[in-house]
Design a protein around this motif. Structure first.
Motif, PDB file in Angstrom:
ATOM      1  N   CYS A 242      87.785  51.139  63.526  1.00  0.00           N
ATOM      2  CA  CYS A 242      86.977  51.179  64.711  1.00  0.00           C
ATOM      3  C   CYS A 242      86.462  49.726  65.316  1.00  0.00           C
TER       4      CYS A 242
ATOM      5  N   GLU B 109      83.980  48.784  59.329  1.00  0.00           N
ATOM      6  CA  GLU B 109      84.710  49.868  58.372  1.00  0.00           C
ATOM      7  C   GLU B 109      85.877  49.322  57.711  1.00  0.00           C
TER       8      GLU B 109
ATOM      9  N   SER C  47      88.529  55.375  61.076  1.00  0.00           N
ATOM     10  CA  SER C  47      88.143  56.567  61.382  1.00  0.00           C
ATOM     11  C   SER C  47      88.447  56.800  63.017  1.00  0.00           C
ATOM     12  N   PHE C  48      88.893  55.601  63.691  1.00  0.00           N
ATOM     13  CA  PHE C  48      89.175  55.528  64.918  1.00  0.00           C
ATOM     14  C   PHE C  48      90.193  56.380  65.335  1.00  0.00           C
TER      15      PHE C  48
ATOM     16  N   CYS D 269      89.854  58.673  72.876  1.00  0.00           N
ATOM     17  CA  CYS D 269      89.845  58.045  71.702  1.00  0.00           C
ATOM     18  C   CYS D 269      88.410  58.545  71.209  1.00  0.00           C
ATOM     19  N   LYS D 270      88.110  58.272  69.843  1.00  0.00           N
ATOM     20  CA  LYS D 270      86.917  58.621  69.558  1.00  0.00           C
ATOM     21  C   LYS D 270      86.852  58.147  67.977  1.00  0.00           C
ATOM     22  N   CYS D 271      85.539  57.447  67.642  1.00  0.00           N
ATOM     23  CA  CYS D 271      85.290  57.329  66.175  1.00  0.00           C
ATOM     24  C   CYS D 271      84.484  58.270  65.770  1.00  0.00           C
TER      25      CYS D 271
ATOM     26  N   SER E 128      82.853  58.321  63.081  1.00  0.00           N
ATOM     27  CA  SER E 128      81.770  57.695  62.098  1.00  0.00           C
ATOM     28  C   SER E 128      80.532  57.226  62.953  1.00  0.00           C
TER      29      SER E 128
ATOM     30  N   GLY F  16      83.434  56.243  72.000  1.00  0.00           N
ATOM     31  CA  GLY F  16      84.734  56.624  72.521  1.00  0.00           C
ATOM     32  C   GLY F  16      84.695  57.005  73.739  1.00  0.00           C
TER      33      GLY F  16
END
Length: 665
Positions: free
Chosen positions: A37, A42, A46-47, A56-58, A60, A64
């Protein structure tokens, strides 16, 4: 304003994997891509990037969205700036709405002012580096402050000559108009019509907007002979510079603030520059003034956490903490760090590297309310009048905090620090909040004779008739349950709004298709209900306005919405974190959510209404326990009848709900 056709072309061209890959190293995992991410530190990726959904989305930190949201977040741009960024990447011509003559004149004037400021910045930099006075006076001062050449270059520092019209003469010689030299505040006009420099004989600090344009300057005097000269002179307010809405250093700090999820607040230009040079970049300055609502909103765009750095000047601290209550009112988490005696952020940063500075902050930062309480306690001593004033001051600070749980924790701790009963603090906070509510016209009373207007036929919360006007919880567990139910319904509207849910017969027995939006809007309207959350309410209102448009696509409409809050929420609700593995679907075809809409949507609406009925039953039971009602036979009978009516409604809904309903989240 960019026209919708151009926005659509940009969104179609901007492939999410292509856009994100410019900033994040991605690797394929199944049908999606994953990477570290870019919005927080990190070690485990987790992205996630979904090419099929364009999102898109993290999972954690939660950041996104679509390609536009990613650029907005990563580059800290506005919606339209991000669209133009992507348009340049894909060589798309941006067509904007034709401006009126007045708008063109205003835009032209603003652009001219930015151009003049840009010239002045370059002029001051050139004088600093190449003029004998710039090197011997200006550069000597910056070197004395410990600034390296790369730091001087980064912050575009400069020097203005002692000659009172040096800038003015050079600017007009190169064709810049006197009008804009005066409008920007770089110069002023004397009664004799002569143009004079505002900043003669000073080292120069350009002030940048969020996008990096120079909007103003600050100048520090070098001459010590004339004691009447102000130490610092700043650009006056102008069409492009509003001091209350700008923060020095925000352009250089914005990405670090997002990544660290914290902003350091200091007082002066050199504090910011020295901290940057020591390796701490998430720092801004209010430029020697008290914080304003505009500056707070600017910080809040990037983080909810702010740490204020103070030197040992107690008088200055007491004068400035009054303005920090505004940060509490915004719901921000505020810490305070008191630097050692004799040090300010500038001098402390020059003595320490980033690791040591961060270690000191971690070891010495204190919550603002506790800091303020201890500070005022020391000041009040044993004087009962001062202590009473202190309690009132602390109560006012606590009362502006929007979160009930946070207020409760502070009241408990402050009661121990102040040696005052907690219930007294609770009562005082309640009084202040009631006064604030009355002042803001938010008493919550319902006037059936003068209902407020509806949006597209959808009632607003103030319209909800008895018994529901008191049933929308503001805080706590019930409020969260209502919010989650509203969110599930809005999720369904965004995902499937225009899809046909069922058919109903008209007066001629002809089948009429009913979309998901029509069903939800009609079901709420039938019982005069609406959502409490204003964002949810607005989304449903806009969906209702478009529900008869043949070309309306709910998912696309809200994902590309110009309102950043709506488009971000849409992207979040369109993302699926979990999917059934091939193991669970092997040898069988499970119905999708889309195929179960006729089951899911009515169940969502019943659950929402059932939550309202349950809350009404709680209110009735609470009213029955009130001694005044219990001793009033008529009132007691009225409440019992209402309770019976609600139980009957609940019984009907229970049959429709069945023994168990699983909501799709």
């Amino acid at each position: 304003m960019i026209d919708q056709a151009t926005i659509d072309r940009i969104l179609d061209a901007a492939q999410i994997v292509d856009v994100v890959s410019d900033f994040v190293t991605l690797r394929k995992r199944g049908v999606n891509y994953v990477g570290l991410c870019p919005f927080h530190n990190e070690k485990t990726p987790s992205f996630s990037v979904s090419p099929s959904k364009g999102l898109c989305k993290c999972f954690s930190c939660g950041k996104g969205g679509n390609a536009v949201h990613f650029i907005m977040e990563h580059e800290q741009m506005s919606y339209y700036e991000a669209l133009k960024f992507l348009a340049r990447k894909y060589s798309i011509e941006v067509k904007e709405r034709e401006l009126s003559n007045e708008e063109k004149e205003a835009q032209s004037a603003r652009e001219s002012m930015f151009i003049v400021n840009g010239f002045a910045r370059d002029y001051f930099q050139n004088i600093l580096k190449n003029h004998i006075d710039g090197r011997s006076i200006g550069m000597a001062y910056f070197r004395q402050r410990g600034f390296r050449d790369d730091t001087i270059e980064k912050f575009q520092l400069g020097f203005s000559l002692e000659q009172h019209d040096a800038l003015a003469q050079e600017a007009m010689r190169k064709g810049y108009q006197k009008e804009f030299l005066v409008k920007t505040g770089l110069c002023y006009e004397t009664d004799e019509g002569k143009v004079r420099d505002r900043f003669w004989g000073r080292v120069m600090f350009p002030v940048h907007s969020l996008s990096g344009k120079v909007v103003a300057f600050g100048g520090r005097v070098m001459s010590t002979e004339n004691k009447k000269l102000a130490k610092y002179v700043n650009s006056p307010e102008s069409e492009i510079y509003h001091k209350s809405s700008e923060l020095y250093g925000i352009y250089f700090a914005k990405q670090a603030i997002v990544k660290q999820d914290r902003c350091f607040l200091v007082e002066g230009y050199t504090d910011v520059i020295s901290m940057h040079q020591s390796g701490i970049e998430n720092v801004v300055s209010s430029s020697g003034t008290s914080l304003t609502p505009g500056q707070i909103r600017l910080i809040h765009r990037f983080t909810n956490n702010i740490t204020v750095l103070y030197d040992g000047d107690m008088a200055g601290i007491k004068a400035s903490i009054r303005g920090i209550d505004m940060l509490l009112e915004e719901g921000m988490n505020i810490k305070v760090v008191l630097l050692p005696d004799g040090d300010d952020p500038d001098s402390f940063a020059r003595k320490h590297n980033a690791t040591d500075f961060q270690a000191y902050i971690s070891a010495h930062e204190v919550d603002f309310i506790r800091f303020k309480t201890n500070l005022l306690l020391d000041d009040a001593g044993k004087d009962p009048i001062k202590r009473a004033g202190l309690i009132g001051d602390i109560v006012r600070s606590i009362s502006v905090i929007p979160e009930a749980i946070v207020r409760s924790v502070y009241m408990k701790e402050c009661s121990q620090l102040l040696k005052v009963e907690e219930k007294l603090l609770v009562a005082e906070v309640a009084k202040l909040k009631e006064k604030m509510a009355e002042k803001d016209g938010k008493s919550g009373s319902y006037n059936a004779s003068t209902p407020p207007p509806a949006e597209n036929g959808i009632p607003l919360p103030g319209e909800i008739p008895p018994p529901y006007e008191s049933l929308i919880p503001q805080e706590g567990k019930e409020g969260q349950e209502f919010y989650q139910l509203e969110r599930l319904i809005i999720r369904t509207v965004i995902r499937y709004g225009e899809q046909i849910l069922c058919e109903v017969a008209d007066e001629n027995e002809n089948p009429v298709p009913v979309s998901v939006i029509e069903y939800i809007v009609g079901d709420l309207k039938e019982d005069d209900l609406s959502f409490h959350n204003p964002l949810h309410r607005r989304i449903l209102s806009e969906a209702a306005a478009h529900m008869h448009d043949k070309d309306f696509k709910s998912r696309r409409y809200f994902l590309a919405h110009p309102d950043q809050e709506i488009s971000r929420l849409s992207a979040e609700l369109l993302n699926n974190r979990y999917q059934l593995s091939k193991y669970h679907t092997k040898g069988q075809k499970l119905p999708t959510e889309e195929e179960r809409l006729l089951e899911v949507v009515p169940n969502l609406m019943i659950n929402f209404k059932n939550a309202i009925v349950e809350e009404e039953l709680k209110h009735i039971m609470f009213a029955l326990q009130n001694p005044e009602n219990a001793n009033n036979v008529d009132k007691c009978n009225e409440l019992m009848e209402r309770y019976k009516e609600m139980k009957q409604i609940q019984s009907v809904m229970a049959k429709r709900l069945g023994d168990r309903v699983v909501l799709v989240r």
